[in-house]
Scaffold this motif. Structure first.
Motif, PDB file in Angstrom:
ATOM      1  N   THR A 111      62.845  26.833  71.245  1.00 54.34           N
ATOM      2  CA  THR A 111      62.366  26.594  72.610  1.00 54.34           C
ATOM      3  C   THR A 111      63.046  27.588  73.547  1.00 54.34           C
ATOM      4  N   ALA A 112      62.311  28.562  74.031  1.00 53.25           N
ATOM      5  CA  ALA A 112      62.882  29.598  74.902  1.00 53.25           C
ATOM      6  C   ALA A 112      61.760  30.428  75.508  1.00 53.25           C
ATOM      7  N   ASP A 113      62.091  31.116  76.582  1.00 50.38           N
ATOM      8  CA  ASP A 113      61.177  32.113  77.135  1.00 50.38           C
ATOM      9  C   ASP A 113      61.095  33.278  76.152  1.00 50.38           C
ATOM     10  N   ALA A 114      59.885  33.708  75.823  1.00 46.94           N
ATOM     11  CA  ALA A 114      59.701  34.714  74.778  1.00 46.94           C
ATOM     12  C   ALA A 114      60.415  36.024  75.105  1.00 46.94           C
ATOM     13  N   THR A 115      60.274  36.499  76.328  1.00 43.01           N
ATOM     14  CA  THR A 115      60.890  37.773  76.700  1.00 43.01           C
ATOM     15  C   THR A 115      62.406  37.677  76.690  1.00 43.01           C
ATOM     16  N   THR A 116      62.944  36.633  77.316  1.00 41.25           N
ATOM     17  CA  THR A 116      64.399  36.462  77.376  1.00 41.25           C
ATOM     18  C   THR A 116      64.993  36.370  75.977  1.00 41.25           C
ATOM     19  N   TRP A 117      64.330  35.620  75.111  1.00 43.05           N
ATOM     20  CA  TRP A 117      64.822  35.455  73.745  1.00 43.05           C
ATOM     21  C   TRP A 117      64.796  36.771  72.987  1.00 43.05           C
ATOM     22  N   ALA A 118      63.683  37.495  73.069  1.00 47.33           N
ATOM     23  CA  ALA A 118      63.552  38.756  72.323  1.00 47.33           C
ATOM     24  C   ALA A 118      64.598  39.768  72.764  1.00 47.33           C
ATOM     25  N   LEU A 119      64.809  39.878  74.063  1.00 43.75           N
ATOM     26  CA  LEU A 119      65.757  40.871  74.576  1.00 43.75           C
ATOM     27  C   LEU A 119      67.195  40.543  74.196  1.00 43.75           C
ATOM     28  N   ALA A 120      67.454  39.301  73.820  1.00 42.32           N
ATOM     29  CA  ALA A 120      68.820  38.904  73.472  1.00 42.32           C
ATOM     30  C   ALA A 120      69.126  39.090  71.988  1.00 42.32           C
ATOM     31  N   GLN A 121      68.127  39.482  71.181  1.00 44.39           N
ATOM     32  CA  GLN A 121      68.341  39.600  69.743  1.00 44.39           C
ATOM     33  C   GLN A 121      68.979  40.940  69.376  1.00 44.39           C
ATOM     34  N   VAL A 143      56.023  41.724  64.981  1.00 44.51           N
ATOM     35  CA  VAL A 143      56.049  40.817  66.124  1.00 44.51           C
ATOM     36  C   VAL A 143      54.612  40.408  66.433  1.00 44.51           C
ATOM     37  N   VAL A 144      54.363  39.112  66.449  1.00 41.88           N
ATOM     38  CA  VAL A 144      53.067  38.574  66.857  1.00 41.88           C
ATOM     39  C   VAL A 144      53.203  38.074  68.287  1.00 41.88           C
ATOM     40  N   VAL A 145      52.273  38.461  69.141  1.00 44.47           N
ATOM     41  CA  VAL A 145      52.295  37.977  70.529  1.00 44.47           C
ATOM     42  C   VAL A 145      50.918  37.406  70.876  1.00 44.47           C
ATOM     43  N   ASN A 146      50.937  36.260  71.513  1.00 45.05           N
ATOM     44  CA  ASN A 146      49.705  35.605  71.977  1.00 45.05           C
ATOM     45  C   ASN A 146      49.978  35.056  73.371  1.00 45.05           C
ATOM     46  N   PRO A 147      50.099  35.962  74.350  1.00 50.21           N
ATOM     47  CA  PRO A 147      50.545  35.552  75.683  1.00 50.21           C
ATOM     48  C   PRO A 147      49.428  34.941  76.516  1.00 50.21           C
ATOM     49  N   PRO A 148      49.777  34.348  77.654  1.00 46.68           N
ATOM     50  CA  PRO A 148      48.752  33.904  78.602  1.00 46.68           C
ATOM     51  C   PRO A 148      48.028  35.105  79.196  1.00 46.68           C
ATOM     52  N   ARG A 149      47.102  34.863  80.095  1.00 46.02           N
ATOM     53  CA  ARG A 149      46.225  35.925  80.601  1.00 46.02           C
ATOM     54  C   ARG A 149      46.982  37.078  81.253  1.00 46.02           C
ATOM     55  N   ARG A 150      48.158  36.808  81.767  1.00 46.08           N
ATOM     56  CA  ARG A 150      48.904  37.867  82.453  1.00 46.08           C
ATOM     57  C   ARG A 150      49.456  38.911  81.492  1.00 46.08           C
ATOM     58  N   GLY A 151      49.461  38.635  80.189  1.00 43.31           N
ATOM     59  CA  GLY A 151      49.981  39.583  79.205  1.00 43.31           C
ATOM     60  C   GLY A 151      51.470  39.408  78.982  1.00 43.31           C
ATOM     61  N   ILE A 152      52.067  40.320  78.218  1.00 39.99           N
ATOM     62  CA  ILE A 152      53.492  40.189  77.895  1.00 39.99           C
ATOM     63  C   ILE A 152      54.388  40.776  78.973  1.00 39.99           C
ATOM     64  N   GLY A 153      53.867  41.666  79.812  1.00 40.81           N
ATOM     65  CA  GLY A 153      54.648  42.203  80.924  1.00 40.81           C
ATOM     66  C   GLY A 153      55.506  43.398  80.550  1.00 40.81           C
ATOM     67  N   ASP A 154      56.034  44.051  81.571  1.00 40.39           N
ATOM     68  CA  ASP A 154      56.767  45.303  81.400  1.00 40.39           C
ATOM     69  C   ASP A 154      58.043  45.151  80.573  1.00 40.39           C
ATOM     70  N   ASP A 155      58.779  44.050  80.780  1.00 38.76           N
ATOM     71  CA  ASP A 155      60.071  43.923  80.102  1.00 38.76           C
ATOM     72  C   ASP A 155      59.906  43.808  78.588  1.00 38.76           C
ATOM     73  N   LEU A 156      59.000  42.932  78.142  1.00 38.70           N
ATOM     74  CA  LEU A 156      58.807  42.777  76.697  1.00 38.70           C
ATOM     75  C   LEU A 156      58.116  43.999  76.107  1.00 38.70           C
ATOM     76  N   MET A 163      53.644  50.757  75.726  1.00 34.22           N
ATOM     77  CA  MET A 163      54.312  50.959  74.432  1.00 34.22           C
ATOM     78  C   MET A 163      53.483  51.933  73.597  1.00 34.22           C
ATOM     79  N   GLY A 164      53.472  53.165  74.078  1.00 31.45           N
ATOM     80  CA  GLY A 164      52.592  54.190  73.540  1.00 31.45           C
ATOM     81  C   GLY A 164      52.873  54.617  72.118  1.00 31.45           C
ATOM     82  N   SER A 165      54.085  54.358  71.603  1.00 33.73           N
ATOM     83  CA  SER A 165      54.359  54.749  70.221  1.00 33.73           C
ATOM     84  C   SER A 165      53.790  53.746  69.220  1.00 33.73           C
ATOM     85  N   LEU A 166      53.316  52.606  69.714  1.00 35.60           N
ATOM     86  CA  LEU A 166      52.636  51.622  68.876  1.00 35.60           C
ATOM     87  C   LEU A 166      51.144  51.754  69.130  1.00 35.60           C
TER      88      LEU A 166
END
Length: 378
Positions: free
Chosen positions: A291-301, A308-321, A350-353
């Motif tokens: 249970t965590a915010d996806a971006t906050t959790w990922a950046l702490a690893q 990485v599988v992402v299924n975000p809300p309509r706003r997308g994953i955003g600049d930080d993630l 994320m142009g290299s992907l």
């Protein structure tokens, strides 16, 4: 699909209803390809389509009218109720259930909320239908004042819905006291049951109140099958997986296989409990849900996974993630999006992907919305 409500102008939610289904899908395909092809020219699979009617598993009905003559549907701009209990987007079982629920509004004296006077209690009736026909019913109220009356008549409600062909697995009350356009509030009072089991492919996903689930079960099943097939082709290149914005675990549970370690991350504690329950039932001990915010959790690893599988809300994953994924060493990203505009922004960050495979899934027939699944490779 024929709809008397659209024909008479009572409801225009299905804005593409006059457009033949084949043309709807072709137009959506052209739209998403215009956005994604400049970013990598992926291999496009044939669009996945499900039924054009009777596909919605969730009815989000605004309560209107009066206690004696309630409406369940939408409101006109002037605040009058428009009854949509027979909306063709729902199954016949859902139609029958909504009729029972309208009768229950009268029986339990649930006064529909009036926007103009700000009086009344019942704001919405939310009903989710599992493939088995079982239901989750949620009453969105302004306060707890009607709860005792709902409890008093609950046995009658359960009996009548069962007789209508829809056994009820969950009944709850959601509290939304504020006068604003918000569907539900943070507080939930469960009156009956615990979870609704949504059978998707061979996975029985547990759904609790306030947990997100795709509104089109047939297309969601196709989405998860596609994800499993694509990731399966990566074989040993996808031994460690993160499922960010995992919800009740749809992707993670479908991707589970011996030797693959999967961590699902979701901000909703209720959804995480549901995902863990399903994993336990299936004997999948290589899955972990956090249970965590996806971006906050990922950046702490400290280390990045193979996929990485992402299924975000309509706003997308955003600049930080998106920035973290670009800087990471993750070789693959599987992105499921319900908004190709935010998807395009994220991919540009994320142009290299680069997108190597994509598929449109017609999750929302009769509208301009759709789901798109994209596999990115570094």
């Amino acid at each position: 699909m024929e709809c008397a409500h659209f024909a008479t102008g009572r409801c225009r939610s299905c804005s593409l209803l006059p457009v033949p289904r084949v043309d709807q899908v072709a137009d959506k395909s052209a739209h998403v390809r215009t956005l994604l092809d400049p970013l990598g020219s992926p291999e496009w699979l044939e669009p996945f389509t499900g039924p054009e009617a009777g596909f919605r598993n969730k009815a989000k009905m605004v309560a209107g009218g009066t206690v004696e003559s309630p409406t369940l549907g939408i409101l006109t701009p002037g605040g009058a109720g428009v009854d949509l209990r027979d909306c063709p987007l729902y199954t016949p079982r859902m139609h029958a259930a909504l009729g029972v629920l309208a009768h229950f509004v009268t029986l339990a004296r649930l006064v529909p909320y009036d926007l103009a006077t700000r009086r009344g209690e019942l704001k919405h009736v939310l009903v989710t239908e599992a493939p088995s026909g079982a239901l989750m019913v949620r009453f969105v109220l302004r306060s707890t004042e009607p709860v005792l009356r709902i409890r008093k008549h609950l046995t009658t409600l359960l009996s009548q819905l069962r007789e209508a062909g829809s056994p009820v697995e969950v009944v709850s009350v959601n509290l939304q006291p504020e006068h604003k356009a918000v569907l539900e509030g943070p507080d939930e009072v469960v009156l009956h049951g615990e979870t609704l089991t949504m059978q998707v492919n061979e996975v029985g996903l547990h759904l609790r109140p306030q947990s997100f689930f795709q509104t089109n079960t047939a297309v969601a099943a196709g989405l998860y099958r596609a994800a499993r097939a694509w990731v399966g082709e990566l074989a040993g290149d996808a031994e460690s997986v993160w499922d960010l914005y995992c919800g009740v675990g749809g992707f993670a549970l479908h991707l589970a296989t011996p030797g693959r370690r999967i961590t699902g991350v979701e901000v909703s504690a209720e959804a995480v409990v549901s995902a863990r329950t399903t994993a336990t039932e299936l004997g999948l001990d290589s899955l972990d849900f956090v249970t965590a915010d996806a971006t906050t959790w990922a950046l702490a690893q400290d280390e990045a996974p193979d996929l990485v599988v992402v299924n975000p809300p309509r706003r997308g994953i955003g600049d930080d993630l998106a920035g973290w994924l670009e800087r990471s060493e993750t070789p693959y990203v599987l992105y499921s999006s319900c908004n190709a505009q935010s998807l395009t922004r994220d991919l540009a960050a994320m142009g290299s992907l680069r997108p190597v495979r994509a598929q449109l899934l017609d999750m929302f027939p009769q509208t301009g919305h759709y789901e798109v699944l994209v596999l990115l490779a570094r």
